[in-house]
Design a protein around this motif. Structure first.
Motif, PDB file in Angstrom:
ATOM      1  N   ALA A   1     -17.478   0.543   7.600  1.00 36.70           N
ATOM      2  CA  ALA A   1     -16.149   0.191   8.186  1.00 36.70           C
ATOM      3  C   ALA A   1     -16.296  -1.194   8.279  1.00 36.70           C
ATOM      4  CB  ALA A   1     -16.420   0.719   9.928  1.00 36.70           C
ATOM      5  N   ASN A   2     -17.308  -1.933   8.398  1.00 38.83           N
ATOM      6  CA  ASN A   2     -16.818  -3.546   8.129  1.00 38.83           C
ATOM      7  C   ASN A   2     -17.419  -3.847   7.073  1.00 38.83           C
ATOM      8  OD1 ASN A   2     -17.989  -4.203  10.856  1.00 38.83           O
ATOM      9  ND2 ASN A   2     -20.741  -3.961  10.214  1.00 38.83           N
ATOM     10  N   ARG A   3     -17.161  -2.813   5.696  1.00 38.06           N
ATOM     11  CA  ARG A   3     -17.024  -3.503   4.195  1.00 38.06           C
ATOM     12  C   ARG A   3     -15.058  -2.774   4.405  1.00 38.06           C
ATOM     13  NH1 ARG A   3     -20.267   0.159   1.261  1.00 38.06           N
ATOM     14  NH2 ARG A   3     -18.216   1.782   1.193  1.00 38.06           N
ATOM     15  N   GLU A   4     -14.825  -1.634   4.640  1.00 39.83           N
ATOM     16  CA  GLU A   4     -14.061  -1.359   4.782  1.00 39.83           C
ATOM     17  C   GLU A   4     -12.475  -1.687   5.439  1.00 39.83           C
ATOM     18  OE1 GLU A   4     -14.123   2.881   2.828  1.00 39.83           O
ATOM     19  OE2 GLU A   4     -14.882   1.660   1.030  1.00 39.83           O
ATOM     20  N   ILE A   5     -12.631  -1.848   6.418  1.00 40.78           N
ATOM     21  CA  ILE A   5     -11.158  -2.145   7.263  1.00 40.78           C
ATOM     22  C   ILE A   5     -10.851  -3.703   6.523  1.00 40.78           C
ATOM     23  CG2 ILE A   5     -10.233  -2.712   9.727  1.00 40.78           C
ATOM     24  CD1 ILE A   5     -12.568  -0.691  10.925  1.00 40.78           C
ATOM     25  N   PRO A   6     -11.533  -4.446   6.797  1.00 44.12           N
ATOM     26  CA  PRO A   6     -10.842  -6.118   5.705  1.00 44.12           C
ATOM     27  C   PRO A   6     -10.143  -5.455   4.565  1.00 44.12           C
ATOM     28  CG  PRO A   6     -12.669  -6.275   6.805  1.00 44.12           C
ATOM     29  CD  PRO A   6     -12.838  -4.829   6.780  1.00 44.12           C
ATOM     30  N   ILE A   7     -10.885  -4.976   3.659  1.00 44.95           N
ATOM     31  CA  ILE A   7      -9.925  -4.321   2.473  1.00 44.95           C
ATOM     32  C   ILE A   7      -8.749  -3.964   2.675  1.00 44.95           C
ATOM     33  CG2 ILE A   7     -10.066  -3.128   0.410  1.00 44.95           C
ATOM     34  CD1 ILE A   7     -11.824  -5.358   0.389  1.00 44.95           C
ATOM     35  N   LEU A   8      -8.381  -2.270   3.742  1.00 43.51           N
ATOM     36  CA  LEU A   8      -7.941  -1.599   4.493  1.00 43.51           C
ATOM     37  C   LEU A   8      -6.332  -2.632   4.417  1.00 43.51           C
ATOM     38  CD1 LEU A   8      -6.309   0.701   4.101  1.00 43.51           C
ATOM     39  CD2 LEU A   8      -7.435   1.008   6.413  1.00 43.51           C
ATOM     40  N   MET A   9      -7.015  -3.980   5.405  1.00 45.59           N
ATOM     41  CA  MET A   9      -6.003  -4.450   6.241  1.00 45.59           C
ATOM     42  C   MET A   9      -5.124  -5.741   4.929  1.00 45.59           C
ATOM     43  SD  MET A   9      -7.862  -5.084   9.309  1.00 45.59           S
ATOM     44  CE  MET A   9      -6.769  -6.728  10.432  1.00 45.59           C
ATOM     45  N   ARG A  10      -5.920  -5.362   3.996  1.00 48.87           N
ATOM     46  CA  ARG A  10      -5.327  -6.983   3.013  1.00 48.87           C
ATOM     47  C   ARG A  10      -4.800  -6.179   2.616  1.00 48.87           C
ATOM     48  NH1 ARG A  10      -3.458 -11.333   0.646  1.00 48.87           N
ATOM     49  NH2 ARG A  10      -4.203 -11.790  -0.667  1.00 48.87           N
ATOM     50  N   ALA A  11      -5.019  -4.452   2.364  1.00 52.04           N
ATOM     51  CA  ALA A  11      -3.783  -4.185   1.169  1.00 52.04           C
ATOM     52  C   ALA A  11      -2.538  -3.767   1.777  1.00 52.04           C
ATOM     53  CB  ALA A  11      -4.716  -2.489   0.914  1.00 52.04           C
ATOM     54  N   LYS A  12      -2.881  -3.562   2.961  1.00 52.60           N
ATOM     55  CA  LYS A  12      -1.169  -2.763   3.423  1.00 52.60           C
ATOM     56  C   LYS A  12      -0.754  -4.329   2.934  1.00 52.60           C
ATOM     57  CE  LYS A  12       1.466  -1.344   6.869  1.00 52.60           C
ATOM     58  NZ  LYS A  12       1.814  -0.316   6.556  1.00 52.60           N
ATOM     59  N   LYS A  13      -1.370  -6.107   4.015  1.00 49.88           N
ATOM     60  CA  LYS A  13      -0.416  -7.039   3.703  1.00 49.88           C
ATOM     61  C   LYS A  13      -0.203  -7.125   1.980  1.00 49.88           C
ATOM     62  CE  LYS A  13      -1.366 -11.898   3.928  1.00 49.88           C
ATOM     63  NZ  LYS A  13      -1.932 -12.937   3.883  1.00 49.88           N
ATOM     64  N   MET A  14      -0.845  -6.671   0.970  1.00 47.15           N
ATOM     65  CA  MET A  14      -0.321  -6.883  -0.186  1.00 47.15           C
ATOM     66  C   MET A  14       1.044  -6.440  -0.289  1.00 47.15           C
ATOM     67  SD  MET A  14      -3.589  -6.979  -1.856  1.00 47.15           S
ATOM     68  CE  MET A  14      -3.100  -7.142  -3.955  1.00 47.15           C
ATOM     69  N   ILE A  15       0.813  -4.816   0.075  1.00 46.99           N
ATOM     70  CA  ILE A  15       1.507  -4.033  -0.168  1.00 46.99           C
ATOM     71  C   ILE A  15       3.424  -4.215   0.911  1.00 46.99           C
ATOM     72  CG2 ILE A  15       2.626  -1.566   1.100  1.00 46.99           C
ATOM     73  CD1 ILE A  15      -0.173  -0.394   0.375  1.00 46.99           C
ATOM     74  N   VAL A  16       2.570  -4.741   1.724  1.00 43.18           N
ATOM     75  CA  VAL A  16       4.063  -5.417   2.681  1.00 43.18           C
ATOM     76  C   VAL A  16       4.625  -6.249   1.964  1.00 43.18           C
ATOM     77  CG1 VAL A  16       4.929  -6.710   4.772  1.00 43.18           C
ATOM     78  CG2 VAL A  16       3.319  -4.549   4.869  1.00 43.18           C
ATOM     79  N   GLU A  17       4.213  -7.076   1.308  1.00 43.11           N
ATOM     80  CA  GLU A  17       4.164  -8.956   1.111  1.00 43.11           C
ATOM     81  C   GLU A  17       4.790  -8.098  -0.439  1.00 43.11           C
ATOM     82  OE1 GLU A  17       0.771 -10.512   0.558  1.00 43.11           O
ATOM     83  OE2 GLU A  17       1.073 -11.587   2.897  1.00 43.11           O
ATOM     84  N   ASN A  18       4.565  -7.483  -1.347  1.00 49.42           N
ATOM     85  CA  ASN A  18       5.159  -7.308  -2.116  1.00 49.42           C
ATOM     86  C   ASN A  18       6.187  -6.322  -2.721  1.00 49.42           C
ATOM     87  OD1 ASN A  18       3.557  -9.599  -4.352  1.00 49.42           O
ATOM     88  ND2 ASN A  18       2.251  -7.705  -3.470  1.00 49.42           N
ATOM     89  N   HIS A  19       6.676  -6.291  -1.372  1.00 42.94           N
ATOM     90  CA  HIS A  19       7.544  -4.825  -0.954  1.00 42.94           C
ATOM     91  C   HIS A  19       7.357  -3.008  -2.176  1.00 42.94           C
ATOM     92  CE1 HIS A  19       9.418  -7.873   0.970  1.00 42.94           C
ATOM     93  NE2 HIS A  19       9.163  -8.719   0.190  1.00 42.94           N
ATOM     94  N   ILE A  20       5.938  -3.104  -1.897  1.00 41.19           N
ATOM     95  CA  ILE A  20       5.790  -1.679  -2.419  1.00 41.19           C
ATOM     96  C   ILE A  20       6.345  -0.400  -2.346  1.00 41.19           C
ATOM     97  CG2 ILE A  20       3.731  -0.705  -3.434  1.00 41.19           C
ATOM     98  CD1 ILE A  20       1.925  -3.260  -3.331  1.00 41.19           C
ATOM     99  N   PHE A  21       7.384  -0.401  -1.062  1.00 46.25           N
ATOM    100  CA  PHE A  21       7.960   0.531  -0.712  1.00 46.25           C
ATOM    101  C   PHE A  21       9.250  -0.034  -0.461  1.00 46.25           C
ATOM    102  CE2 PHE A  21       3.600   2.006   1.481  1.00 46.25           C
ATOM    103  CZ  PHE A  21       3.419   3.316  -0.569  1.00 46.25           C
TER     104      PHE A  21
END
Length: 177
Positions: free
Chosen positions: A157-177
């Motif tokens: 969880a310590n490794r992957e929650i920050p990555i998941l949060m970063r991915a979500k931010k990238m998805i929003v910032e780059n209008h992937i959906f």
């Protein structure tokens, strides 16, 4: 869409004695066009204990294999997914003191093109009992938190929650959906 970042984590769950090997790993935050995220559920009973976990799909990079080929292979094996690699998210350097290993986790953001047959190794089937999880973002965060009550679950969880949060931010910032 390449704003890679790096995280360095220590193993605070098991006492450090020595590290005798490194493992280069590829992992992915996998999404589909409906904003679903795909993970693996792991059920293991080994040196780390008897635990059930959530984890990103991925695994070790084979000799002479490049990272993008490795992530495509791993996602096909564990999820049965053919993917488009959208971006590298970053690298998490962490440790498993119990098995004396340093992990270099290369994370990618990938979009599913289609699902086919899985091609798991016998170890993934027999020892880890991998199964696919299809979750919404909030559900995934909750799953990581739920399984962080075990020592290994906390490291993951310590490794992957920050990555998941970063991915979500990238998805929003780059209008992937």
């Amino acid at each position: 869409m390449n704003n890679e970042f790096e995280i360095e984590l220590q193993d605070t769950e098991w006492q450090f004695s020595y590290i005798d090997h490194d493992r280069e790993i590829v992992r992915a935050i996998v999404i589909d066009n409906n904003e679903n995220y795909y993970f693996v559920r792991v059920q293991r009973d080994d040196d780390f204990g008897k635990v059930t976990l959530i984890e990103t799909a991925g695994g070790g990079v084979e000799p002479n294999e490049n990272l993008e080929d490795a992530i495509r292979r791993e996602l096909k094996e564990e999820l049965g997914a053919e993917v488009d690699i959208l971006s590298k998210i970053g690298v998490v350097s962490d440790y498993y003191n119990l098995i004396h290993r340093h992990n270099l986790n290369n994370y990618y953001l990938c979009r599913v093109k289609f699902f086919g047959d899985k091609n798991m190794t016998q170890t993934e089937i027999d020892d880890f009992h991998l199964s696919t999880l299809k979750l919404r973002y909030e559900e995934a965060v909750d799953e990581y938190k739920k399984y962080s009550n075990s020592r290994l679950g906390k490291l993951i969880a310590n490794r992957e929650i920050p990555i998941l949060m970063r991915a979500k931010k990238m998805i929003v910032e780059n209008h992937i959906f």
